[in-house]
Design a protein around this motif. Structure first.
Motif, PDB file in Angstrom:
ATOM      1  N   LEU A   1      13.892   0.210  -3.368  1.00  0.00           N
ATOM      2  CA  LEU A   1      13.451  -0.328  -2.238  1.00  0.00           C
ATOM      3  C   LEU A   1      14.959  -0.982  -1.630  1.00  0.00           C
ATOM      4  CD1 LEU A   1      10.393  -2.559  -3.246  1.00  0.00           C
ATOM      5  CD2 LEU A   1      10.560  -0.539  -1.960  1.00  0.00           C
ATOM      6  N   LYS A   2      15.877  -1.366  -2.516  1.00  0.00           N
ATOM      7  CA  LYS A   2      17.097  -1.678  -1.799  1.00  0.00           C
ATOM      8  C   LYS A   2      17.559  -0.778  -0.994  1.00  0.00           C
ATOM      9  CE  LYS A   2      19.276  -4.039  -5.082  1.00  0.00           C
ATOM     10  NZ  LYS A   2      20.545  -4.294  -6.003  1.00  0.00           N
ATOM     11  N   LEU A   3      17.527   0.394  -1.655  1.00  0.00           N
ATOM     12  CA  LEU A   3      18.146   1.575  -0.797  1.00  0.00           C
ATOM     13  C   LEU A   3      17.601   1.898   0.747  1.00  0.00           C
ATOM     14  CD1 LEU A   3      18.669   4.241  -3.821  1.00  0.00           C
ATOM     15  CD2 LEU A   3      20.531   3.373  -2.267  1.00  0.00           C
ATOM     16  N   VAL A   4      16.171   1.886   0.599  1.00  0.00           N
ATOM     17  CA  VAL A   4      15.426   2.110   1.686  1.00  0.00           C
ATOM     18  C   VAL A   4      15.259   1.024   2.831  1.00  0.00           C
ATOM     19  CG1 VAL A   4      14.434   4.361   0.683  1.00  0.00           C
ATOM     20  CG2 VAL A   4      13.447   2.275   0.520  1.00  0.00           C
ATOM     21  N   ILE A   5      15.922   0.080   2.623  1.00  0.00           N
ATOM     22  CA  ILE A   5      15.918  -1.072   3.612  1.00  0.00           C
ATOM     23  C   ILE A   5      15.918  -0.817   4.785  1.00  0.00           C
ATOM     24  CG2 ILE A   5      16.836  -3.260   4.356  1.00  0.00           C
ATOM     25  CD1 ILE A   5      17.263  -3.973   1.627  1.00  0.00           C
ATOM     26  N   PRO A   6      17.225   0.127   5.288  1.00  0.00           N
ATOM     27  CA  PRO A   6      17.027   0.744   6.724  1.00  0.00           C
ATOM     28  C   PRO A   6      15.708   1.349   7.196  1.00  0.00           C
ATOM     29  CG  PRO A   6      18.899   1.122   5.449  1.00  0.00           C
ATOM     30  CD  PRO A   6      18.092   0.711   4.477  1.00  0.00           C
ATOM     31  N   GLY A   7      15.153   2.162   6.489  1.00  0.00           N
ATOM     32  CA  GLY A   7      14.056   2.869   6.689  1.00  0.00           C
ATOM     33  C   GLY A   7      12.756   1.902   6.563  1.00  0.00           C
ATOM     34  N   ILE A   8      12.759   0.898   5.766  1.00  0.00           N
ATOM     35  CA  ILE A   8      11.605   0.455   5.743  1.00  0.00           C
ATOM     36  C   ILE A   8      11.530  -0.741   7.247  1.00  0.00           C
ATOM     37  CG2 ILE A   8      10.575  -1.838   4.798  1.00  0.00           C
ATOM     38  CD1 ILE A   8      11.235  -0.751   2.161  1.00  0.00           C
TER      39      ILE A   8
ATOM     40  N   GLY B   1      11.480   8.599  -0.596  1.00  0.00           N
ATOM     41  CA  GLY B   1      12.641   8.782  -0.180  1.00  0.00           C
ATOM     42  C   GLY B   1      13.605   7.878  -0.957  1.00  0.00           C
ATOM     43  N   GLY B   2      13.344   6.698  -1.583  1.00  0.00           N
ATOM     44  CA  GLY B   2      14.225   5.746  -2.311  1.00  0.00           C
ATOM     45  C   GLY B   2      13.898   6.062  -3.771  1.00  0.00           C
ATOM     46  N   LEU B   3      12.803   6.628  -4.020  1.00  0.00           N
ATOM     47  CA  LEU B   3      12.375   6.743  -5.336  1.00  0.00           C
ATOM     48  C   LEU B   3      13.269   8.088  -6.011  1.00  0.00           C
ATOM     49  CD1 LEU B   3       8.550   6.081  -5.542  1.00  0.00           C
ATOM     50  CD2 LEU B   3      10.346   4.781  -6.581  1.00  0.00           C
ATOM     51  N   GLN B   4      13.070   8.953  -5.177  1.00  0.00           N
ATOM     52  CA  GLN B   4      13.905  10.292  -5.242  1.00  0.00           C
ATOM     53  C   GLN B   4      15.325  10.265  -5.558  1.00  0.00           C
ATOM     54  OE1 GLN B   4      12.655  12.803  -2.148  1.00  0.00           O
ATOM     55  NE2 GLN B   4      10.683  13.477  -3.348  1.00  0.00           N
ATOM     56  N   ALA B   5      16.111   8.722  -4.802  1.00  0.00           N
ATOM     57  CA  ALA B   5      17.465   8.869  -4.973  1.00  0.00           C
ATOM     58  C   ALA B   5      17.751   8.111  -6.448  1.00  0.00           C
ATOM     59  CB  ALA B   5      17.816   7.932  -3.928  1.00  0.00           C
ATOM     60  N   ILE B   6      16.785   7.818  -7.109  1.00  0.00           N
ATOM     61  CA  ILE B   6      17.179   7.016  -8.262  1.00  0.00           C
ATOM     62  C   ILE B   6      17.363   8.164  -9.410  1.00  0.00           C
ATOM     63  CG2 ILE B   6      16.211   5.649 -10.204  1.00  0.00           C
ATOM     64  CD1 ILE B   6      16.514   4.051  -7.356  1.00  0.00           C
ATOM     65  N   PRO B   7      18.493   8.240  -9.962  1.00  0.00           N
ATOM     66  CA  PRO B   7      18.963   9.106 -11.123  1.00  0.00           C
ATOM     67  C   PRO B   7      17.855   9.170 -12.228  1.00  0.00           C
ATOM     68  CG  PRO B   7      20.818   7.866 -10.835  1.00  0.00           C
ATOM     69  CD  PRO B   7      19.575   6.924 -10.067  1.00  0.00           C
TER      70      PRO B   7
ATOM     71  N   LEU C   1       0.678  -1.245  -0.053  1.00  0.00           N
ATOM     72  CA  LEU C   1      -0.058  -0.010  -0.046  1.00  0.00           C
ATOM     73  C   LEU C   1       0.872   1.263  -0.068  1.00  0.00           C
ATOM     74  CD1 LEU C   1      -3.279   0.258   0.193  1.00  0.00           C
ATOM     75  CD2 LEU C   1      -2.783   0.705   2.339  1.00  0.00           C
ATOM     76  N   GLY C   2       2.016   1.185   0.844  1.00  0.00           N
ATOM     77  CA  GLY C   2       3.007   2.397   0.968  1.00  0.00           C
ATOM     78  C   GLY C   2       3.535   2.628  -0.595  1.00  0.00           C
ATOM     79  N   ILE C   3       4.221   1.453  -1.433  1.00  0.00           N
ATOM     80  CA  ILE C   3       4.647   1.681  -2.446  1.00  0.00           C
ATOM     81  C   ILE C   3       3.667   2.473  -3.419  1.00  0.00           C
ATOM     82  CG2 ILE C   3       5.546   0.448  -4.507  1.00  0.00           C
ATOM     83  CD1 ILE C   3       6.664  -1.638  -2.416  1.00  0.00           C
TER      84      ILE C   3
ATOM     85  N   VAL D   1       8.876   6.525   3.230  1.00  0.00           N
ATOM     86  CA  VAL D   1       9.985   5.886   3.152  1.00  0.00           C
ATOM     87  C   VAL D   1      10.581   5.573   1.742  1.00  0.00           C
ATOM     88  CG1 VAL D   1      11.300   3.987   3.841  1.00  0.00           C
ATOM     89  CG2 VAL D   1       9.957   5.067   5.723  1.00  0.00           C
ATOM     90  N   VAL D   2       9.304   4.993   1.099  1.00  0.00           N
ATOM     91  CA  VAL D   2       9.727   4.575  -0.224  1.00  0.00           C
ATOM     92  C   VAL D   2       9.949   5.727  -1.227  1.00  0.00           C
ATOM     93  CG1 VAL D   2       8.543   3.226  -2.072  1.00  0.00           C
ATOM     94  CG2 VAL D   2       8.209   2.558   0.035  1.00  0.00           C
TER      95      VAL D   2
END
Lengths: 368, 340
Positions: A287-294, A254-260, A178-180, A251-252
């Motif tokens: 998702l790999k990037l934000v494992i700590p956040g998840i 945040g990860g999406l924004q980090a993708i160039p 749902l969050g994704i 959280v997700v």
């Protein structure tokens, strides 16, 4: 003694190596550190003996009533032992508890292939998704019964660690997808979807979970027609899931924004549509990037489940509290809460270790 | 308008809307169709409602639920307990999630009117009291001038305490705690001379102390806390059943009928006993219940004295004196109208 190794001038002096050297480097390297070490030792000296005496040396381990504990001054672990089954299953009927055990066994067996490294990843993904879809149904039928000749067990009788795990498990597995979706929606180009997702996220993030639970249990029934009640546990589950999905979305995102940007463009150049771009290129990286956040959100969720005690659901915390009000066991609340804390810690620490392991395997830290 | 008034107003407004939909006179039928009574109890209060190691509910409040089930079905086990927090309890009853609320609730005018609920009687006359160390040599609360008092923060207990000492022109130093466990520890450590709380809870607090025998509960009661079961407005027939279930248990104690001798008592020549046990007259029909329902309640759950002793009195860990809860004929307040 100035030189410990007269015959081996290539080795460092004895004061710099071994246990002594370690102590000197880590505990006594400067006057400030010496003072800190002294203070810390003093604090340990003050507390540790008491804790040891209370928890182990003077504690009572055997017996079956409060009288057994009266003689010793320490902790009364008999209280935990006598109520252990209740802490695990709550009010679940004793004769039916094998169903809970079976569900747990099935989960362990079902999840086992996911943890074996030699199993190919492609299989793992399919197996995992299948498990996610099938297992909740199987567990629900086993817990609730009323099907296949199993006796019906009302959700009000679920309790203890079982209920904590049900709430946490449902919350986690439902809040992540749902969050994704919410995160994707918030970054969408379509104004309607974007506004909808943003409103949802800001609304649910802006209220405390305790209020959500309270509304679901106290106010919601007032708005329904008289005599219409839907399950209290279900209400709590929906509340927890919606609440956590809002956090998960951020959280997700945040990860999406980090993708160039190049990744999106590359996917477009390959002729991939929106969903394929997201599913095959962007999300796996994000998702790999934000494992700590998840995992952080998961751990917070796990501990937040104890809030259901304010709406009278008997999770682990409330079951422990309830056991301390039994006149036969009055006065052992400390032991009860220490036990509950230990169980919560065990689960949260387990999740944390697993996520670290996952990060290491997926090289998300980029070895810095 | 403070928060509490606002909540009450809100709840009342919603209720007025909901009340129009309430169905009068059908609670009993609904329950009979369903096959069990839904009873709201406390989420853990020593002696009143708690669960043992096996998850079995016990306590005075719980026994009231069982008695109602025995009255309706002739079977005290046909009841489903819903543990409720203090905040949820009234909503649960108002919305029909439960049929009876038996959860140590104090009978007050606002709860009896504005909430849209009715109290059906008093199961336990509680009141705020004091717990002191015997060493102090205090025999009465009047001798507590200058004492340090442990009290739970933000409760009416705090308010009653201040009123009592002001009325008696005495001085005291309050020490407030958030949890009852903390205040018990404080009393034990000598941080305060006296611990104040509702009397029924003081006895539970006393068990938590290392040497319960060293402490006594003073005889004075400084506030009125009559606790009783509640039902919804709008169904007088159901109200009568719950009310009389309690009365029957009190009457039974007065007449000397208990769960053990109930069968023998059926042979009694006393017309009061004959009526209550359904040997004579048709007291069941008036209520829409079986003719011997009162006898069944007494047989399966017991009379008031038995319930009291088993849960909070001599037969329990709490060891609470009957005090105000003795029968009226023995100096207490428990009085029930006759079955006639």
């Amino acid at each position: 003694m100035t030189d410990a190794h007269p015959s081996r001038p290539d080795l460092p002096p004895a004061s710099a190596i071994g246990a002594f050297g370690w102590l000197r480097r880590n505990l006594f390297s400067s006057p400030f550190n010496i003072a800190l070490t002294g203070l810390a030792s003093y604090l340990l000296y003050l507390t540790v003996p008491h804790v040891l005496h209370w928890a182990l040396l003077d504690a009572t381990w055997s017996g079956d009533s409060r009288e057994a504990c009266q003689a010793n001054g320490g902790a009364c672990w008999v209280f935990i032992r006598a109520n252990f089954e209740q802490f695990m299953y709550g009010f679940y009927p004793e004769a039916q508890r094998w169903r809970v055990d079976t569900a747990l066994l099935l989960l362990i067996l079902g999840a086992a292939p996911l943890f074996v490294r030699t199993v190919p990843n492609k299989f793992k993904v399919r197996w995992g998704l299948g498990l996610l879809l099938v297992y909740p149904l199987v567990a629900f039928v086993l817990f609730k019964g009323d099907l296949f000749g199993l006796r019906a067990v009302d959700t009000s009788r679920w309790g203890g660690l079982l209920l904590t795990l049900v709430i946490a498990g449902v919350g986690m597995t439902a809040a992540l997808p749902l969050g994704i979706l919410l995160a994707l929606g918030r970054r969408s180009q379509m104004p309607a979807i974007q506004t909808l997702c943003m409103t949802f996220i800001e609304l649910w993030r802006g209220v405390p979970l305790i209020t959500v639970l309270f509304m679901s249990s106290v106010m919601l029934p007032l708005f329904l027609p008289v005599g219409v009640n839907f399950d209290k546990l279900l209400r709590a589950l929906i509340g927890v899931t919606l609440f956590q999905s809002a956090y998960m979305a951020e959280v997700v995102r945040g990860g999406l924004q980090a993708i160039p940007k190049g990744q999106f463009e590359a996917a477009a150049a390959l002729g991939l549509g929106y969903w394929k771009t997201m599913a095959l290129i962007v999300l796996p990286q994000a998702l790999k990037l934000v494992i700590p956040g998840i995992v952080n959100t998961f751990i917070a969720l796990f501990k937040d489940t104890s809030l259901v005690l304010i709406i009278g659901l008997f999770d682990l915390m409330n079951t422990v509290h309830n056991a301390t009000t039994n006149p036969a066991w009055l006065g052992f609340s400390t032991e009860g809460y220490v036990f509950a804390a230990a169980v919560y810690w065990l689960f949260c620490f387990g999740m944390s270790r697993y996520s670290q392991n996952l990060e290491k395997r997926l090289h998300t830290g980029h070895k810095r | 308008m403070n928060g509490r008034t606002l909540t009450t107003t809100l709840v009342t407004a919603v209720l007025l809307a909901a009340a129009s939909g309430a169905r009068a006179g059908t609670t009993l039928n609904t329950i009979k169709e369903r096959g069990y009574v839904k009873c709201g109890v406390s989420d853990g209060l020593p002696g009143f409602s708690y669960t043992d190691e096996k998850g079995k509910f016990s306590g005075i409040d719980v026994d009231v639920c069982r008695a109602v089930a025995a009255a309706v079905f002739g079977d005290s086990t046909k009841v489903k307990f819903t543990p409720l927090t203090a905040k949820e309890r009234f909503t649960a009853l108002q919305t029909g999630e439960i049929d009876v609320l038996s959860r140590n609730s104090t009978w007050t005018s606002s709860r009896d009117s504005a909430l849209g609920l009715n109290f059906t009687g008093v199961t336990y006359y509680d009141g705020q009291g004091f717990l002191v160390n015997k060493k102090l040599g205090v025999k009465s609360a009047k001798a507590l001038d200058g004492a340090t008092v442990c009290v739970q923060a933000g409760t009416t207990t705090e308010l009653n305490l201040s009123d009592y000492f002001r009325a008696g022109k005495m001085k005291y130093t309050p020490i407030t705690y958030d949890k009852s466990d903390e205040s018990a520890k404080a009393l034990e450590a000598g941080r305060c001379d006296v611990l104040t709380s509702d009397q029924s809870q003081l006895y539970a607090q006393r068990i938590k102390l290392a040497k319960p025998g060293d402490y006594i509960v003073l005889p004075e009661v400084i506030s009125k806390e009559p606790l009783g079961p509640m039902v919804r407005h709008g169904d007088d027939d159901w109200f009568d059943i719950v009310k009389w279930t309690l009365f029957v248990m009190v009457d039974a104690e007065e007449l000397g009928i208990n769960s053990k001798n109930v069968e023998d008592m059926k042979k009694s020549t006393n017309p009061d006993v004959k009526r209550i046990l359904g040997v004579e007259g048709d007291k069941g029909k008036d209520f829409g219940l079986a003719n011997d329902w009162m006898a069944v309640v007494i047989k399966q759950v017991g009379n008031y004295g038995e319930i009291f002793d088993r849960n909070v009195g001599k037969g329990s860990d709490l060891q609470i004196e009957r005090g105000l809860n003795a029968l009226w004929s023995q100096g207490g307040l428990q009085y029930a109208p006759p079955v006639r």
